[in-house]
Design a protein around this motif. Structure first.
Motif, PDB file in Angstrom:
ATOM      1  N   PRO A 119     -18.708 -14.295 -13.564  1.00 48.04           N
ATOM      2  CA  PRO A 119     -19.294 -15.625 -13.350  1.00 48.04           C
ATOM      3  C   PRO A 119     -19.597 -16.321 -14.663  1.00 48.04           C
ATOM      4  O   PRO A 119     -20.117 -15.727 -15.602  1.00 48.04           O
ATOM      5  CB  PRO A 119     -20.579 -15.331 -12.569  1.00 48.04           C
ATOM      6  CG  PRO A 119     -20.313 -14.022 -11.915  1.00 48.04           C
ATOM      7  CD  PRO A 119     -19.459 -13.247 -12.857  1.00 48.04           C
ATOM      8  N   VAL A 144     -29.987 -21.102  -8.446  1.00 47.42           N
ATOM      9  CA  VAL A 144     -28.791 -21.386  -7.650  1.00 47.42           C
ATOM     10  C   VAL A 144     -28.213 -22.724  -8.088  1.00 47.42           C
ATOM     11  O   VAL A 144     -28.900 -23.564  -8.677  1.00 47.42           O
ATOM     12  CB  VAL A 144     -29.126 -21.432  -6.137  1.00 47.42           C
ATOM     13  CG1 VAL A 144     -29.592 -20.086  -5.650  1.00 47.42           C
ATOM     14  CG2 VAL A 144     -30.166 -22.504  -5.841  1.00 47.42           C
ATOM     15  N   ASP A 145     -26.895 -22.887  -7.777  1.00 48.51           N
ATOM     16  CA  ASP A 145     -26.294 -24.190  -8.078  1.00 48.51           C
ATOM     17  C   ASP A 145     -26.510 -25.137  -6.911  1.00 48.51           C
ATOM     18  O   ASP A 145     -27.199 -24.814  -5.932  1.00 48.51           O
ATOM     19  CB  ASP A 145     -24.809 -24.041  -8.417  1.00 48.51           C
ATOM     20  CG  ASP A 145     -23.974 -23.624  -7.201  1.00 48.51           C
ATOM     21  OD1 ASP A 145     -24.546 -23.478  -6.088  1.00 48.51           O
ATOM     22  OD2 ASP A 145     -22.761 -23.441  -7.352  1.00 48.51           O
ATOM     23  N   GLN A 196     -24.667 -25.963  -4.542  1.00 48.78           N
ATOM     24  CA  GLN A 196     -24.077 -25.512  -3.282  1.00 48.78           C
ATOM     25  C   GLN A 196     -24.763 -24.273  -2.726  1.00 48.78           C
ATOM     26  O   GLN A 196     -24.389 -23.784  -1.674  1.00 48.78           O
ATOM     27  CB  GLN A 196     -22.575 -25.211  -3.484  1.00 48.78           C
ATOM     28  CG  GLN A 196     -21.785 -26.375  -4.034  1.00 48.78           C
ATOM     29  CD  GLN A 196     -21.857 -27.592  -3.122  1.00 48.78           C
ATOM     30  OE1 GLN A 196     -21.729 -27.458  -1.903  1.00 48.78           O
ATOM     31  NE2 GLN A 196     -22.053 -28.765  -3.696  1.00 48.78           N
ATOM     32  N   LYS A 216     -25.024 -21.274  -4.443  1.00 44.98           N
ATOM     33  CA  LYS A 216     -24.493 -20.032  -4.991  1.00 44.98           C
ATOM     34  C   LYS A 216     -25.437 -19.511  -6.074  1.00 44.98           C
ATOM     35  O   LYS A 216     -25.973 -20.270  -6.866  1.00 44.98           O
ATOM     36  CB  LYS A 216     -23.098 -20.268  -5.574  1.00 44.98           C
ATOM     37  CG  LYS A 216     -22.051 -20.601  -4.516  1.00 44.98           C
ATOM     38  CD  LYS A 216     -20.692 -20.807  -5.141  1.00 44.98           C
ATOM     39  CE  LYS A 216     -19.639 -21.141  -4.089  1.00 44.98           C
ATOM     40  NZ  LYS A 216     -18.306 -21.379  -4.694  1.00 44.98           N
ATOM     41  N   PHE A 255     -25.320 -11.853  -8.213  1.00 48.07           N
ATOM     42  CA  PHE A 255     -24.679 -13.005  -8.826  1.00 48.07           C
ATOM     43  C   PHE A 255     -23.326 -12.703  -9.455  1.00 48.07           C
ATOM     44  O   PHE A 255     -22.629 -13.626  -9.890  1.00 48.07           O
ATOM     45  CB  PHE A 255     -25.605 -13.629  -9.877  1.00 48.07           C
ATOM     46  CG  PHE A 255     -25.859 -12.787 -11.098  1.00 48.07           C
ATOM     47  CD1 PHE A 255     -25.048 -12.899 -12.214  1.00 48.07           C
ATOM     48  CD2 PHE A 255     -26.916 -11.891 -11.127  1.00 48.07           C
ATOM     49  CE1 PHE A 255     -25.295 -12.131 -13.329  1.00 48.07           C
ATOM     50  CE2 PHE A 255     -27.158 -11.121 -12.247  1.00 48.07           C
ATOM     51  CZ  PHE A 255     -26.343 -11.229 -13.356  1.00 48.07           C
ATOM     52  N   LEU A 267     -20.861 -14.531  -7.466  1.00 44.75           N
ATOM     53  CA  LEU A 267     -21.326 -15.873  -7.058  1.00 44.75           C
ATOM     54  C   LEU A 267     -21.706 -15.887  -5.580  1.00 44.75           C
ATOM     55  O   LEU A 267     -21.226 -16.705  -4.795  1.00 44.75           O
ATOM     56  CB  LEU A 267     -20.243 -16.919  -7.345  1.00 44.75           C
ATOM     57  CG  LEU A 267     -19.891 -17.136  -8.815  1.00 44.75           C
ATOM     58  CD1 LEU A 267     -18.770 -18.159  -8.934  1.00 44.75           C
ATOM     59  CD2 LEU A 267     -21.109 -17.588  -9.616  1.00 44.75           C
ATOM     60  N   GLN A 268     -22.582 -14.956  -5.171  1.00 43.78           N
ATOM     61  CA  GLN A 268     -22.941 -14.809  -3.757  1.00 43.78           C
ATOM     62  C   GLN A 268     -23.528 -16.109  -3.200  1.00 43.78           C
ATOM     63  O   GLN A 268     -24.329 -16.769  -3.852  1.00 43.78           O
ATOM     64  CB  GLN A 268     -23.942 -13.670  -3.593  1.00 43.78           C
ATOM     65  CG  GLN A 268     -24.247 -13.337  -2.140  1.00 43.78           C
ATOM     66  CD  GLN A 268     -24.994 -12.022  -2.023  1.00 43.78           C
ATOM     67  OE1 GLN A 268     -25.037 -11.251  -2.968  1.00 43.78           O
ATOM     68  NE2 GLN A 268     -25.557 -11.772  -0.858  1.00 43.78           N
ATOM     69  N   ASP A 269     -23.117 -16.438  -1.985  1.00 41.29           N
ATOM     70  CA  ASP A 269     -23.543 -17.690  -1.345  1.00 41.29           C
ATOM     71  C   ASP A 269     -24.901 -17.487  -0.656  1.00 41.29           C
ATOM     72  O   ASP A 269     -25.029 -16.671   0.250  1.00 41.29           O
ATOM     73  CB  ASP A 269     -22.497 -18.117  -0.316  1.00 41.29           C
ATOM     74  CG  ASP A 269     -22.774 -19.522   0.218  1.00 41.29           C
ATOM     75  OD1 ASP A 269     -23.847 -20.067  -0.105  1.00 41.29           O
ATOM     76  OD2 ASP A 269     -21.925 -20.059   0.941  1.00 41.29           O
ATOM     77  N   HIS A 327     -26.730 -20.226   0.578  1.00 40.97           N
ATOM     78  CA  HIS A 327     -27.109 -21.549   1.094  1.00 40.97           C
ATOM     79  C   HIS A 327     -27.893 -21.469   2.405  1.00 40.97           C
ATOM     80  O   HIS A 327     -28.558 -22.422   2.790  1.00 40.97           O
ATOM     81  CB  HIS A 327     -25.871 -22.431   1.259  1.00 40.97           C
ATOM     82  CG  HIS A 327     -25.065 -22.130   2.495  1.00 40.97           C
ATOM     83  ND1 HIS A 327     -24.138 -21.100   2.546  1.00 40.97           N
ATOM     84  CD2 HIS A 327     -25.063 -22.723   3.719  1.00 40.97           C
ATOM     85  CE1 HIS A 327     -23.591 -21.081   3.743  1.00 40.97           C
ATOM     86  NE2 HIS A 327     -24.124 -22.045   4.481  1.00 40.97           N
ATOM     87  N   TRP A 382     -29.086 -28.073 -10.022  1.00 42.39           N
ATOM     88  CA  TRP A 382     -29.390 -26.688  -9.707  1.00 42.39           C
ATOM     89  C   TRP A 382     -30.807 -26.556  -9.143  1.00 42.39           C
ATOM     90  O   TRP A 382     -31.556 -27.522  -9.114  1.00 42.39           O
ATOM     91  CB  TRP A 382     -29.276 -25.822 -10.962  1.00 42.39           C
ATOM     92  CG  TRP A 382     -27.886 -25.802 -11.549  1.00 42.39           C
ATOM     93  CD1 TRP A 382     -26.761 -26.343 -11.035  1.00 42.39           C
ATOM     94  CD2 TRP A 382     -27.521 -25.228 -12.806  1.00 42.39           C
ATOM     95  NE1 TRP A 382     -25.694 -26.144 -11.869  1.00 42.39           N
ATOM     96  CE2 TRP A 382     -26.133 -25.449 -12.982  1.00 42.39           C
ATOM     97  CE3 TRP A 382     -28.192 -24.527 -13.796  1.00 42.39           C
ATOM     98  CZ2 TRP A 382     -25.427 -25.019 -14.095  1.00 42.39           C
ATOM     99  CZ3 TRP A 382     -27.511 -24.084 -14.905  1.00 42.39           C
ATOM    100  CH2 TRP A 382     -26.126 -24.327 -15.064  1.00 42.39           C
TER     101      TRP A 382
END
Length: 635
Positions: A154, A204-205, A207, A209, A219, A222-224, A226, A263
């Protein structure tokens, strides 16, 4: 429970009362203190979360701004703007040395192909990357989180458009400057935050992630996140404190902050850890309360025992006195309240003995007085019975007089040109409703009125009205305005003489050769036409209640209209329209009109029976509260 308490001994009651008076306030104080303490502890925990989240947000923002500044400084270099790869490469290599976490700086042409790279590796195509597309589209700073092709882990790529100005024209985009950097420093900032035993922070970003997390496996791919409650709330535009439950049924308190670059910085801690100190305080409070209760109960028991012993002696003396032994006395050694009570008992016992000796003589005297009073009451009851009989006879006479002055059926049958039906019923023995039908050379005058209230006064005013109206009609005075004016002056003075507050709504309707004249204020006059349609005549502007004012001349008026064969008139009092049934619903003028429309093709008597049948069905078993009167005639 209360009844059982009062059946127990005084010793137990004193113990429970004193213990309760001490323990209950103490429990209340502990409850308030515990609540306030818990609020303070919660607030401190929340403030700590907020402080850590703000610190993390500030550091991440500083890191982001530093990287953006490095990229902007590189973009200002002439070599970068000229887009010559051989000139750009040294500048890119110098830039890579500024920050150890940067592993690649490169430039791309407008088609997405490398122009120069800081790592001198073969040039590649990056036109499919979103950071390139956004920069070519004109976005000044673009960020994209991805698994880097160079390091295969990442990373974040910052990009900005490279612009040139040709001949003083508007700057044009000639390429893209991209800077790739690992998230090592951001991860270190996250790992540096420790909130208690269970708390931690992550980034997190936009979205959802994971960019940085104290647990590396969260991480690296880039685990989701949301759908994770604080992340989901942040994506939906709601930052700040949040209490939620995770998939393992653990409750958390989190604080989230939205960063300027989109973020999110989140710090969270398990709610159970926050409440640990609160629970410990509650346990201490309960132990303290139980200890105080035991101590107070023991002290109270000893005091109650010393207090109750002389009371028991006094109670024994009272019982013997109640059984007839009036020579009882108790020893009063102490000068406290119980000693004073014993002295008072001794004085009372001596007084009782003296009173008992004199009681028999007083009983004989009082018996004679009661006998005289009973004779007086008997005489008063007899007088009251006679008075009630007299008043009942007077009411019956007045009721009979009212019935005597009403039109007789044979009188109505002599009026051949009209089909007439009438009905009147009083709510009490003496009613206040009035109607009359008076044939005369000028036609037939129909009178309908309603004296306020009912009873003796209303009945007398009704009879006065009937006599006065008949006298005026029989004197060949057919001017309704003149009749109503004279009638008002006469009754106004009689009402004043009677010291009464009654008044009468009264309408006069004269019929002659299919022609009507209506005057005076009463309920609406309903005109039925031969075709079944109804017309409602409002009488509010045709007069004023009789006896309300001394002079009502300015308010009097009249209305004329024509009838035809099959047409007719319906007169009524408000006892019909304002009657209510068991559900408190009013009968109303609309329901009356519905019944009249349905039955208008029949005779007046049949119409009357239809109205009364519907009315009685509507009110059911409810007693009449007002007199009802109904007059119907058809041409």
């Amino acid at each position: 429970m209360v009844a059982l308490l009062f059946k127990t001994s005084l010793r137990w009651r004193l113990t429970l009362l004193i213990s309760g008076s001490v323990v209950l306030p103490m429990f209340g104080t502990l409850l308030i203190a515990s609540y306030q303490g818990s609020q303070i502890l919660r607030k401190e925990a929340e403030d700590k979360l907020i402080l850590q989240a703000n610190s993390l947000a500030h550091k991440v923002t500083q890191w982001d701004e530093k990287v953006v500044q490095i990229m902007n400084n590189l973009n200002l270099q002439p070599a970068i703007q000229d887009m010559y790869g051989s000139e750009q490469e040294p500048v890119l290599q110098a830039g890579i040395a500024v920050y150890p976490d940067m592993y690649l700086i490169n430039t791309l042409d407008t088609d997405g192909f490398n122009v120069a790279r800081s790592d001198r590796k073969p040039l590649k195509y990056y036109g499919d990357r979103n950071y390139f597309k956004r920069a070519i589209a004109g976005q000044e700073v673009s960020r994209e989180i991805l698994l880097g092709r160079t390091l295969d882990k990442p990373a974040i790529v910052f990009s900005t458009p490279i612009k040139q100005t040709f001949y003083g024209e508007k700057p044009e985009i000639v390429g893209v400057l991209a800077l790739a950097i690992t998230l090592t420093e951001v991860t270190q900032q996250v790992q540096a935050i420790q909130v208690g035993k269970t708390g931690y922070a992550f980034v997190v970003d936009s979205q959802g992630k994971i960019l940085a997390h104290p647990h590396s496996h969260q991480f690296k791919a880039l685990q989701d996140f949301h759908e994770y409650p604080p992340v989901k709330s942040l994506i939906n535009g709601r930052s700040g404190l949040l209490i939620f439950e995770d998939s393992d049924q653990n409750k958390w308190v989190s604080y989230s902050i939205s960063l300027p670059n989109g973020w999110g910085a989140i710090v969270q801690q398990q709610k159970s850890e926050i409440l640990t100190q609160v629970n410990q305080f509650w346990q201490f409070s309960i132990v303290l309360a139980v200890g105080v209760l035991i101590a107070v109960s023991g002290i109270t028991w000893v005091i109650a025992t010393q207090t109750i012993q002389p009371i028991r002696q006094l109670n024994r003396a009272v019982q013997l006195t109640a059984q007839g032994d009036l020579g009882q006395s108790v020893i009063a050694k102490k000068q406290d309240e119980i000693g004073l009570l014993a002295q008072s008992f001794n004085a009372m016992a001596h007084q009782l003995k003296d009173l008992f000796d004199q009681l028999e003589e007083k009983v004989k005297e009082r018996t004679k007085e009661l006998a005289k009073a009973n004779q007086l009451i008997t005489a008063l009851n007899h007088k009251l019975t006679l008075e009630n009989g007299r008043m009942e006879a007077e009411l019956l006479i007045l009721t009979e007089i009212q019935n005597m002055v009403l039109p007789k059926p044979e009188e109505l049958q002599e009026i051949e040109e009209l089909d007439i039906a009438t009905y009147i019923q009083s709510a009490t023995e003496v009613g206040g409703d009035y109607y009359d039908i008076l044939p005369h050379p000028g036609g037939i005058t129909f009178c309908i009125g309603d004296v306020t209230g009912h009873g003796l006064e209303s009945g007398i005013l009704m009879v006065m009205t009937q006599v006065a109206v008949r006298t005026l009609i029989e004197s060949d005075s057919h001017n309704f305005i003149e009749i109503l004016n004279i009638l008002n002056k006469t009754l106004y003075k009689n009402i004043a003489r009677m010291n009464s507050d009654k008044n009468i709504t009264l309408s006069l309707i004269n019929y002659a050769n299919f022609h009507l004249i209506i005057s005076g204020q009463h309920e609406e006059v309903i005109i039925g036409r031969a075709n079944g349609t109804l017309e409602r005549i409002d009488t509010m502007d045709l007069g004023l209640p009789i006896g309300l004012e001394e002079d009502i001349t300015p308010f009097l008026n009249y209305l004329t209209l024509d009838l035809g064969p099959g047409d007719g008139v319906v007169l009524y009092t408000d006892g019909i329209t304002e009657a209510r049934n068991e559900a408190k619903r009013m009968y109303g003028i609309e329901r009356l009109c519905d019944v009249l429309r349905q039955s208008w093709s029949h005779s007046s008597e049949e119409i009357k029976q239809a109205v009364l049948g519907d009315f009685n069905q509507f009110i059911g078993e409810v007693a009449l509260r007002d007199d009802i009167t109904l007059v119907i005639f058809k041409c």
